[in-house]
Design an enzyme around this catalytic site. Structure first.
Site, mmCIF file in Angstrom:
data_model
loop_
_atom_site.group_PDB
_atom_site.id
_atom_site.type_symbol
_atom_site.label_atom_id
_atom_site.label_comp_id
_atom_site.label_asym_id
_atom_site.label_seq_id
_atom_site.Cartn_x
_atom_site.Cartn_y
_atom_site.Cartn_z
ATOM 1 N N ASP A 196 0.855 -1.199 0.000
ATOM 2 C CA ASP A 196 0.000 0.000 0.000
ATOM 3 C C ASP A 196 0.888 1.244 0.000
ATOM 4 O OD1 ASP A 196 0.782 -0.717 2.691
ATOM 5 O OD2 ASP A 196 -0.591 0.797 3.457
ATOM 6 N N HIS A 506 1.409 -8.881 -3.658
ATOM 7 C CA HIS A 506 0.381 -7.877 -3.361
ATOM 8 C C HIS A 506 1.108 -6.539 -3.187
ATOM 9 C CE1 HIS A 506 -3.559 -6.565 -1.833
ATOM 10 N NE2 HIS A 506 -2.859 -5.805 -1.002
ATOM 11 N N ASP A 551 0.899 -17.495 -4.332
ATOM 12 C CA ASP A 551 1.478 -16.465 -5.203
ATOM 13 C C ASP A 551 0.363 -15.822 -6.022
ATOM 14 O OD1 ASP A 551 3.141 -14.821 -6.563
ATOM 15 O OD2 ASP A 551 4.040 -16.376 -7.823
ATOM 16 N N GLU A 560 2.113 -10.219 0.493
ATOM 17 C CA GLU A 560 2.426 -8.789 0.409
ATOM 18 C C GLU A 560 3.921 -8.632 0.709
ATOM 19 O OE1 GLU A 560 -0.233 -6.166 2.515
ATOM 20 O OE2 GLU A 560 0.796 -4.371 1.803
#
Ligand code: 9MR
Length: 583
Positions: A196, A506, A551, A560
């Site tokens: 993020d 991610h 994955d 992530e």
């Protein structure tokens, strides 16, 4: 009677040829297909390292025969280098339905090999190198460069991962939880936390402590010019240049009263888009004891590290650390919880004792002042290893590592106690590694489990600095083998390295950039038995804890990447490279 005279050297040569001939006939030769059943460190072993690998197969297989052997061959698979028996089969109950057969060979000389098991197949290449971990070490540091916020990454430094700048963060609004009503601050730079785009003080400061620990323990591990950064060539350590990018941002997050805002974030996570397209309003959210004390610790440590290079910067860091410490000790119960309208990472921790001890330890090591020592006596470091606690437990260990690092500054009694504790803990970790089929130290696989393996390895390194036992190095190395491919998922968890690295992390830039391979040098979190993302992720049915990894891009709970996972990876590979060079 005819006597054929053969000279000794000739006899030797003939013997050698006949042996070689027989063995080559027994080997089918490598036809291009490797088997996933042989799992190994895909990046590199040291020439004085026992080669740990695993043969895992289901049902009836070559492993069921007690006399099963393995061969170490050349890369082409047609010449025998060494041979051995797989040994006793080991059923591993934690890994339903799979037989893991760990075994090891004596060290191999520098070169490239394969492992061949009759009836199972050929492995990926085994690389034996003097500087086995240098490439992933550098790669993991370059991973930080790719995480830089507020800055464009030109092709010269980022290659095909070049991208536009995102998140200038020059006008970040105060969220009411920050204690300010209205207005904004400028808080540019720093690294994105993970997949993020938010920036969190707890998880900026605590990895910073791990990075700076390496610098203090081994000296500059990435001198000027080694990382190909925009700052390369400025005559200063590339390592410290990269750290400064984060430290400078952290300094902007300190409020006038000395407290630290908890995070700089959007209200909700952004979509899977590139940084420059992720333009939702960002806020300064919360002010917490943990963020403040972690910041105090990291900046106090940084002031020590930067002092010889830039005294003015060191002064600034130390002043910030002192002010934060004062606020943190005066406000011990400012626990952070996400406000109702905020759903991004929380980094919550109800207990700020470890953070307080870590801050006192760094301030004491830097200044020698009695006030901080008194605090340490009241709250000695709770050095421990408990994978289930994950990151919340590691600040206490950082406090202990720092106190152990400065025997001249720390009173002898405290030093002795910590020394004994780290050795006892490390000895039990060595036993855990020895008992584990994959020769790594954990059995509890939580969110970011790879970082738990690596934090255990950091603890082993701290013990090794006290007592240079080979057992410690062996356990650190085999933990790294696990992360780099000797695992039931048969994956090298660092993107861009090894033969089978994650392809679908991610990580927003990796998903959105249109390039098949993800941004390199980022560590996947690893197996997570809780599978909090199973609604969006397809895990293998009946996956055991160590296999609970996918994955897949939506797998935020297993695949992530994150700053506090890359940091211990960098520490541990940097430490092992240092050990190898010093030998
Ligand atoms: O590492 C964190 C883990 O311990 C928590 O269980 C999880 C859920 O709160 O969050 C993890 O940290 C994430 C953070 O909240 C936001 N950025 C990505 C981090 C790694 O997944």
């Amino acid at each position: 009677m005819r006597v054929v005279r053969i000279s000794l050297p000739l006899l030797f040569l003939l013997l050698l040829l006949s042996c070689g001939g027989e063995s080559s006939m027994a080997l089918p030769g490598f036809a291009g297909e490797t088997t996933p059943a042989i799992q190994l460190n895909q990046v590199g072993y040291y020439p004085d390292q026992a080669i740990q690998f695993t043969v895992a197969a289901t049902g009836t297989s070559a492993l069921d025969r007690p006399d099963s052997s393995y061969q170490i061959t050349n890369l082409a698979g047609d010449s025998l280098v060494r041979e051995g028996y797989l040994g006793q089969r080991q059923d591993w109950t934690a890994l339903a339905g799979v037989l893991a057969q760990p075994t090891l060979a004596d060290p191999l000389p520098v070169g490239e090999y394969r492992i061949y098991v009759p009836g199972v197949g050929y492995s990926e290449a085994v690389h034996v190198m003097e500087d086995a971990l240098q490439a992933p070490f550098i790669g993991s540091l370059r991973g930080l460069y790719y995480q830089r916020a507020s800055q464009a990454l030109p092709e010269q430094y980022a290659g095909e991962y070049a991208r536009a700048a995102g998140h200038p963060d020059t006008e970040v609004l105060y969220h009411p939880s920050s204690g300010h009503s209205g207005g904004s601050i400028s808080s540019p730079g720093g690294w994105y936390d993970a997949g993020d785009y938010n920036k969190y003080i707890v998880n900026g400061a605590f990895p910073m402590g791990q990075y700076l620990a390496l610098y203090e323990d081994v000296g500059d591990p990435a001198p000027d010019g080694s990382l190909n950064l925009p700052e390369s060539g400025n005559g200063q350590s590339d390592y410290l240049d990269e750290m400064k990018y984060e430290l400078d941002w952290m300094l902007t997050m300190q409020d006038e009263d000395g407290g630290l805002f908890h995070k700089l974030t959007t209200l909700r996570f952004e979509g899977m888009v590139m940084p420059n397209v992720a333009t939702s309003q960002r806020y300064i959210v919360g002010k917490s004891t943990t963020a403040t004390l972690d910041f105090a610790a990291a900046t106090a440590q940084a002031s020590r590290v930067y002092r010889p290079l830039d005294a003015a910067y060191a002064d600034r860091l130390l002043a910030a650390a002192r002010r934060a410490y004062t606020w943190g000790t005066a406000n011990p119960n400012a626990v952070f919880r996400n406000p109702d309208d905020v759903s991004t990472g929380e980094y919550g921790d109800d207990n700020a004792d470890d953070e307080r001890t870590w801050a006192a330890a760094e301030l004491f090591a830097t200044t020698g002042e009695q006030e901080y020592y008194n605090e340490l006596q009241a709250r000695p470091p709770r050095m421990r290893f408990n994978a289930g606690e994950s990151w919340t437990g590691y600040m206490g260990n950082l406090a202990a590592y720092t106190l152990l690092r400065f025997p001249d500054r720390v009173p002898q009694e405290m030093h002795q106690e910590l020394r004994q504790l780290v050795i006892t803990l490390a000895d039990s970790l060595v036993m855990d590694v020895d008992q584990n089929p994959y020769r790594q130290p954990i059995t509890d696989f939580e969110w970011g489990s790879n970082s738990d393996v690596l934090n255990a390895a950091m603890l082993l390194a701290a013990a090794h600095r006290q007592e240079p036992k080979e057992d410690y190095v062996a356990a650190i190395r085999s933990s790294v083998d696990y992360v780099l491919g000797n695992n039931p998922n048969n994956v090298c968890y660092l993107t861009g390295y090894g033969d089978r690295a994650p392809m679908n992390i991610h990580h927003r830039p990796s998903i959105a950039d249109g390039i098949a391979a993800p941004v390199p040098g980022l560590l996947s979190g690893g197996p997570n038995s809780k599978q909090q993302d199973k609604q969006y992720t397809t895990y293998e049915a009946g996956a055991a804890p160590m296999q609970s990894w996918a994955d897949q891009e939506p797998s935020f709970a297993s695949n992530e990447i994150c700053l506090n996972w890359n940091a211990p990876f960098t520490y541990v590979t940097g430490y092992l490279e240092h050990v190898a060079t010093a030998k």
